[in-house]
Design an enzyme around this catalytic site. Structure first.
Site, mmCIF file in Angstrom:
data_model
loop_
_atom_site.group_PDB
_atom_site.id
_atom_site.type_symbol
_atom_site.label_atom_id
_atom_site.label_comp_id
_atom_site.label_asym_id
_atom_site.label_seq_id
_atom_site.Cartn_x
_atom_site.Cartn_y
_atom_site.Cartn_z
ATOM 1 N N ASP A 62 28.366 53.780 42.268
ATOM 2 C CA ASP A 62 29.674 53.541 41.733
ATOM 3 C C ASP A 62 30.270 52.574 42.249
ATOM 4 O OD1 ASP A 62 31.808 54.345 40.421
ATOM 5 O OD2 ASP A 62 31.660 56.605 41.169
ATOM 6 N N ASP B 241 33.033 50.064 35.746
ATOM 7 C CA ASP B 241 32.499 50.958 36.754
ATOM 8 C C ASP B 241 31.164 51.558 36.064
ATOM 9 O OD1 ASP B 241 33.501 53.563 38.037
ATOM 10 O OD2 ASP B 241 33.998 54.968 36.297
#
Ligand SMILES: *[C@@H]1O[C@H](CO)[C@@H](O)[C@H](O)[C@H]1NC(C)=O
Length: 408
Positions: free
Chosen positions: A288, A102
């Site tokens: 992201d 992530d």
């Protein structure tokens, strides 16, 4: 003598030049699984997004370091949509975990064997007492979400990712995972790849640890995320230490990181069918991998939903008539003077509900307000189309058109 020197040089270069491929698996998101079982509305009613922005620091156990909770809360809500996971191991001998890689957070955490929450019971749990390389750390950590906190203790141990070893990696072992969000998750934990200021658990993020231990060929990593139906191609791939030229076409365009926390960049504008009435004077965006959709300020996103003919469902998701896709406008993100255009086929997410195909808008309203103004989030819907490179050496993000097999 010279030969010897060359050999020594070669050996030392070789020792410090790892290039590591981490295969990523693409699976149905928690949201999709819940919807298929008719449980999504119940879940959303119990976990309203607006709850996630509240701070509950007063409920914190004594001795917990003060943390920036609001941001993490949003993140965990987003993990409901996470779809790409890969494998890591912790400890000696190795204990395997699947994690979301992530770029929108900076902590590593996995469930602890001492966790008795339902979500932990259904996942791999770290057994510190089975690891000879484990180091105890007395500190606790907490990440706020939904109806409670994810709570845990900090630890240090050997981390392995795709054959690469990081010694003494700091990570969190969660001992309490409240609520139902994680119960259905395919992943056990999360491996954050943001900059150190983004870390909630005090310690070195994984990639910083790898940089410090000088194990990588180049101080960067790259993501390739596949489309849903590509066969014979990896479902996704994280390359640590390099760029895979097989996975994209055309030039790489580089954008400087504007604030080092998230992978944050300047966005010039957003245009629908060539008309840029949104972010017209520029705005900030983060790149992201842990967010599935493309998110932006509510007003702007509602404008886009209207322009692409998406209509709201009861719980804030937007749906598009699949028959109309070919007639819908393109949406273009202008970054560093380059157009990144998504067609309707690219910005919708198709999901089967029984034998019915539904088309969901790939745009989502999320109000993330920072000192530099509201943030847009370029998530997996964008990153599937554009190969992405995260360069810590020169603090920049690179994008190039991802290569997908033509047959879908
Ligand atoms: C961990 O994963 C590796 C690679 O997939 C595998 O070879 C190994 O057997 C696994 N270990 C355990 C304990 O499951």
């Amino acid at each position: 003598m010279l030969k010897c020197l060359v050999l020594v040089l070669l050996t030392s270069i070789w020792a410090s030049s790892a290039l590591v491929r981490v295969p990523l698996r693409r699976v149905r998101s928690i949201r999709t699984q819940l919807r298929a079982r008719g449980l999504l509305n119940d879940f959303l009613r119990d976990h309203r997004p607006d709850m996630f922005n509240r701070r509950y620091s007063q409920c914190y156990p004594p001795g917990t370091p003060s943390l920036r909770l609001g941001r993490s809360a949003e993140k965990i809500y987003n993990f409901m949509d996470a779809q790409y996971y890969g494998q890591i191991s912790l400890g000696t001998p190795e204990q395997n975990f699947s994690v979301v890689f992530d770029t929108g957070s900076a902590d590593l955490w996995v469930p602890s064997t001492y966790c008795v929450s339902q979500a932990c019971a259904l996942h791999q749990r770290f057994r510190a007492f089975d690891s000879t390389s484990f180091h105890h750390d007395g500190r606790t950590f907490g990440i706020h979400y939904g109806s409670g906190h994810l709570l845990g203790v900090m630890a240090r141990d050997t981390l392995k990712v795709g054959g690469l070893t990081a010694l003494n990696q700091e990570f969190g072992e969660s001992v309490y995972e409240p609520g139902s969000a994680f119960v259905m998750a395919k992943f056990d934990g999360v491996l954050g790849m943001g900059y150190p200021p983004l870390a909630d658990i005090l310690g070195n993020p994984v990639f910083d640890n790898m940089l410090a231990q000088k194990t990588l060929e180049q101080p960067l990593f790259s993501f390739y995320l596949s489309r849903r139906t590509s066969s014979g191609y990896p479902e996704g791939e994280l390359l640590l230490g390099g760029i895979d030229e097989e996975k994209y076409t055309g030039p790489i365009n580089w954008l400087p990181v504007t604030t080092k926390g998230y992978w944050q960049i300047q966005m010039d504008s957003v245009a629908v069918q060539g008309v840029s009435a949104i972010c017209a004077n520029g705005c900030q965006a983060i790149v992201d991998t842990g967010t599935s959709l493309i998110a932006g300020p509510t007003n702007d996103i509602l404008k886009i939903q209207q322009l692409i003919g998406a209509t709201p469902t009861t719980f804030g998701e937007f749906i598009i008539d699949c028959v109309r896709l070919s007639s819908l406008p393109h949406v273009t993100f202008v970054l560093g003077g380059t157009d990144y255009t998504l067609s309707a086929e690219q910005y919708v997410r198709k999901e089967m509900l029984g034998d019915r195909e539904l088309c969901f808008s790939g745009f989502q309203a999320v109000d993330m307000v920072t000192a530099e103004g509201p943030l847009w989030i370029l998530g997996d819907v964008f990153l599937t189309e554009y190969y992405s490179i995260f360069d810590r050496g020169q603090d920049r993000v690179g994008f190039a058109t991802a290569k997908h097999p033509t047959k879908e």
